[in-house]
Design a protein around this motif. Sequence first.
Motif, short mmCIF file in Angstrom:
data_model
loop_
_atom_site.label_atom_id
_atom_site.label_comp_id
_atom_site.label_asym_id
_atom_site.label_seq_id
_atom_site.Cartn_x
_atom_site.Cartn_y
_atom_site.Cartn_z
N PHE A 205 68.46 48.03 63.50
CA PHE A 205 69.57 48.29 64.88
C PHE A 205 70.82 47.08 64.22
O PHE A 205 71.95 47.95 64.62
CB PHE A 205 68.94 48.15 66.07
CG PHE A 205 69.64 48.56 66.83
CD1 PHE A 205 70.79 49.83 67.07
CD2 PHE A 205 70.04 47.08 67.43
CE1 PHE A 205 71.33 49.77 67.95
CE2 PHE A 205 71.45 47.18 68.22
CZ PHE A 205 72.17 48.85 68.63
N GLN A 206 70.05 46.27 64.12
CA GLN A 206 71.53 45.04 63.91
C GLN A 206 72.52 45.32 63.15
O GLN A 206 73.52 45.58 62.97
CB GLN A 206 71.04 43.66 64.10
CG GLN A 206 70.39 43.52 64.90
CD GLN A 206 68.90 42.23 64.26
OE1 GLN A 206 69.47 41.00 63.36
NE2 GLN A 206 68.15 41.63 65.23
N LYS A 207 71.98 45.84 61.92
CA LYS A 207 72.64 46.48 61.15
C LYS A 207 73.57 47.76 60.78
O LYS A 207 74.98 47.69 61.26
CB LYS A 207 72.23 46.70 59.30
CG LYS A 207 71.31 45.36 58.93
CD LYS A 207 70.18 46.41 57.42
CE LYS A 207 70.21 44.30 56.45
NZ LYS A 207 69.43 44.13 57.20
N VAL A 208 72.85 49.16 61.62
CA VAL A 208 73.49 49.59 62.73
C VAL A 208 74.52 49.28 63.38
O VAL A 208 76.07 49.80 63.25
CB VAL A 208 72.07 50.42 63.65
CG1 VAL A 208 73.36 51.90 64.48
CG2 VAL A 208 72.19 51.05 62.53
N ALA B 62 65.11 60.54 70.25
CA ALA B 62 64.78 59.35 69.36
C ALA B 62 64.92 59.52 67.71
O ALA B 62 64.86 60.59 66.96
CB ALA B 62 63.51 59.64 69.80
N GLN B 63 65.69 59.10 67.61
CA GLN B 63 66.87 58.41 66.28
C GLN B 63 65.48 56.93 65.52
O GLN B 63 65.95 56.16 65.80
CB GLN B 63 67.90 57.54 66.16
CG GLN B 63 68.91 57.63 65.41
CD GLN B 63 69.07 59.36 63.87
OE1 GLN B 63 69.34 60.26 64.88
NE2 GLN B 63 68.44 59.07 63.04
N ALA B 64 64.74 57.54 64.36
CA ALA B 64 64.42 56.76 64.30
C ALA B 64 65.39 55.93 62.79
O ALA B 64 66.41 56.24 61.88
CB ALA B 64 63.26 57.16 62.66
N CYS B 65 65.51 54.76 62.43
CA CYS B 65 65.63 53.38 61.63
C CYS B 65 65.19 52.74 61.56
O CYS B 65 64.46 51.91 61.60
CB CYS B 65 66.82 52.99 63.08
SG CYS B 65 68.22 51.49 62.38
N GLY C 75 68.79 49.67 57.92
CA GLY C 75 70.27 49.68 58.68
C GLY C 75 70.38 51.35 58.90
O GLY C 75 71.14 51.91 59.07
N GLY C 76 69.42 52.21 57.92
CA GLY C 76 69.90 53.83 57.85
C GLY C 76 69.22 54.20 58.48
O GLY C 76 67.99 54.32 59.92
N LEU C 77 70.20 55.32 59.62
CA LEU C 77 69.63 56.75 60.29
C LEU C 77 68.95 57.18 59.96
O LEU C 77 70.01 58.44 59.45
CB LEU C 77 70.97 56.48 61.75
CG LEU C 77 71.69 55.54 62.48
CD1 LEU C 77 73.37 55.74 62.71
CD2 LEU C 77 70.57 54.45 63.23
N LEU C 78 67.90 57.76 60.10
CA LEU C 78 67.16 58.56 59.00
C LEU C 78 67.60 59.70 59.59
O LEU C 78 67.89 60.12 61.03
CB LEU C 78 65.75 58.50 59.88
CG LEU C 78 64.86 58.02 58.18
CD1 LEU C 78 65.58 56.39 58.63
CD2 LEU C 78 63.27 57.85 59.20
N ASP C 79 68.37 60.51 58.78
CA ASP C 79 69.31 61.95 58.98
C ASP C 79 68.20 62.74 58.72
O ASP C 79 67.75 63.68 59.49
CB ASP C 79 69.84 61.71 57.52
CG ASP C 79 70.88 63.38 58.47
OD1 ASP C 79 71.63 63.25 59.08
OD2 ASP C 79 71.31 64.58 57.20
N ASP C 80 66.93 63.00 58.16
CA ASP C 80 66.02 64.16 57.91
C ASP C 80 64.88 63.63 58.44
O ASP C 80 64.45 63.59 59.14
CB ASP C 80 65.67 63.72 56.34
CG ASP C 80 65.66 65.11 55.43
OD1 ASP C 80 65.07 66.46 56.66
OD2 ASP C 80 65.33 65.71 54.23
#
Length: 398
Positions: free
Chosen positions: A299-302, A348-351, A355-360
Amino acid sequence: MTDVVIIGGGIVGLATALQLKQQRPQLRVVLIEKEPAVARHQTGHNSGVIHSGLYYKPGSLKATNCIQGYHMLIDFCDAEGIPYDLCGKIVVASKQEELPQLDTLYDRGQRNGLTGLKKLSLAEMSEIEPHVTGVAGMFVPQTGIIDYKQVSDKYAEKFQLLGGEIRLAERVEQVTPGTSMSIVVTNKARYETKLVVNCAGLYSDKIAQLTQREAVDVRIVPFRGEYFKIKPQKEYLVKNLIYPVPDPNFPFLGVHFTRMVHGGVEAGPNAVLAFQREGYTKSDINLKELFETLSWPGFQKVAVRYWETGLGEMYRSFSKAAFTKALQALIPEIQESDLEPGGAGVRAQACDRTGGLLDDFAILETDKAINVVNAPSPAATSSLSIGKTVAEKAMARF
């Protein structure tokens, strides 16, 4: 003793339970839900859009499950008499620089098998949505509207008629994987089961950590989406659904207009960090959960990568004028006085740690557990297809 314990009574958990009992009636399947009713969180706060599969990378789990799930959902609703409306939507490029992304969406839609997509000039858009503005657009005929709570209730009803069990107001406190059986302990009971299926949505990472000894290297980051309603006297501004061209780097679709299946028009949502996983208002704060989010390296990277976008979303959250200005990019006539507070949902967004926000969609498996750790939109549209996928994984164990 139980064959399968499913944790989570949202639309994905219910669809998985239904698919399991339909395909293997002899299995004893128990679904555990911590709330006193099913579909209380992501499903119950859903905007009710039937997604076509336009946005998703061809060949991805999102694309394949959305398109297959779309047809399964329509067939299910036809068979069960659940109302829906395939009204179509337009996607609007407000600026010249958005045209390449609009072309990309058109190409993706065609590659994903959507038929009837139509590129639109401003004059052609105005024939569909008379009050819209923009440089160009696209009509997507497959998009529709529905009540996913109604769909979920029907999944639950059919699952129980097939002999499935739903245990409400039970919170899972511990999962102990064993060599042949796992032990699931709730605040009310203890279950021995051959397989645990985790469809816990906003708490899916927490349950996954209980079910497997190796590290689960993703965390759920809760993003709240806040809506306004258009006042009844101004609902004529929107006939059906109007969406902007989305930011390709951010896994949200931007503020848009949605006609609801039971009447009314919603405008939104924005996407702001929720200060607790089930934080539907600005004042909902759970310090422990907030600390877990803020301290997660991913999340810090996001936050570093998207700070400017995040600040804009937060500003719109506190400024009705700023929210209105974002809507005016699509419909210039809309005024601040035309809007009244609407509902909110939490995604509910998996990260992951990088720092990748999982798109799939993402499913993690162990010998004794199947963990659905990322199933944001279009999971409701895709629910029967995701449920079929998870059920097939489960049945392979028996």
